[in-house]
Motif scaffolding. Structure first.
Motif, PDB file in Angstrom:
ATOM      1  N   PHE A  85     -19.001   6.234 -17.078  1.00 22.81           N
ATOM      2  CA  PHE A  85     -18.314   5.317 -17.989  1.00 22.81           C
ATOM      3  C   PHE A  85     -18.393   3.890 -17.460  1.00 22.81           C
ATOM      4  O   PHE A  85     -18.795   2.967 -18.168  1.00 22.81           O
ATOM      5  N   TYR A  86     -18.012   3.692 -16.210  1.00 23.88           N
ATOM      6  CA  TYR A  86     -18.013   2.348 -15.619  1.00 23.88           C
ATOM      7  C   TYR A  86     -19.431   1.809 -15.467  1.00 23.88           C
ATOM      8  O   TYR A  86     -19.703   0.650 -15.786  1.00 23.88           O
ATOM      9  N   LYS A 142     -25.062  -2.741 -19.497  1.00 29.91           N
ATOM     10  CA  LYS A 142     -25.324  -3.258 -20.844  1.00 29.91           C
ATOM     11  C   LYS A 142     -26.025  -4.609 -20.752  1.00 29.91           C
ATOM     12  O   LYS A 142     -25.677  -5.444 -19.924  1.00 29.91           O
ATOM     13  N   GLU A 161     -30.271  -0.885 -19.126  1.00 36.34           N
ATOM     14  CA  GLU A 161     -29.446  -0.427 -20.252  1.00 36.34           C
ATOM     15  C   GLU A 161     -29.930   0.881 -20.879  1.00 36.34           C
ATOM     16  O   GLU A 161     -29.126   1.733 -21.246  1.00 36.34           O
ATOM     17  N   SER A 216     -22.156   2.571 -17.092  1.00 32.30           N
ATOM     18  CA  SER A 216     -22.755   2.286 -18.402  1.00 32.30           C
ATOM     19  C   SER A 216     -22.303   0.935 -18.944  1.00 32.30           C
ATOM     20  O   SER A 216     -23.073   0.233 -19.600  1.00 32.30           O
ATOM     21  N   GLU A 217     -21.076   0.568 -18.661  1.00 31.57           N
ATOM     22  CA  GLU A 217     -20.593  -0.752 -19.078  1.00 31.57           C
ATOM     23  C   GLU A 217     -21.296  -1.868 -18.302  1.00 31.57           C
ATOM     24  O   GLU A 217     -21.616  -2.914 -18.855  1.00 31.57           O
ATOM     25  N   LEU A 218     -21.523  -1.643 -17.023  1.00 28.26           N
ATOM     26  CA  LEU A 218     -22.158  -2.662 -16.186  1.00 28.26           C
ATOM     27  C   LEU A 218     -23.610  -2.925 -16.567  1.00 28.26           C
ATOM     28  O   LEU A 218     -24.101  -4.042 -16.431  1.00 28.26           O
TER      29      LEU A 218
END
Length: 84
Positions: A49-50, A56, A61, A52-54
């Motif tokens: 989760f964390y 982007k 990506e 995947s945010e970084l």
């Protein structure tokens, strides 16, 4: 919650590896494999989760994230694959 910190460390290590390697620098990352060694202290779902945010809007990506159990200790970047 330590998965957020580990995600930041992994992101920084991968970014530095990409920027310092001419074979990786100008290519999109296809796959990142993480090793998860004993004791299994990282919750993969939370880490992903964390992380995947970084990633982007970066060359990472679209990377497929894979996890493999390891006999080594800790959580680490095992391999990085790039688009040809």
């Amino acid at each position: 919650m330590h998965e957020a910190t580990i995600a930041h460390y992994a992101f920084d290590i991968i970014k530095e590896t990409i920027n310092n390697n001419p074979q990786l620098k100008d290519k999109d990352i296809k796959k990142i494999v993480f090793g998860n060694g004993r004791p299994y202290t990282v919750m993969v779902e939370s880490f992903e989760f964390y992380f995947s945010e970084l990633i982007k809007e970066t060359k990472m990506e679209k990377a497929k994230l894979e996890y493999e159990k390891s006999e080594e200790t800790g959580f680490f970047v095992s391999s990085i694959e790039v688009e040809e």
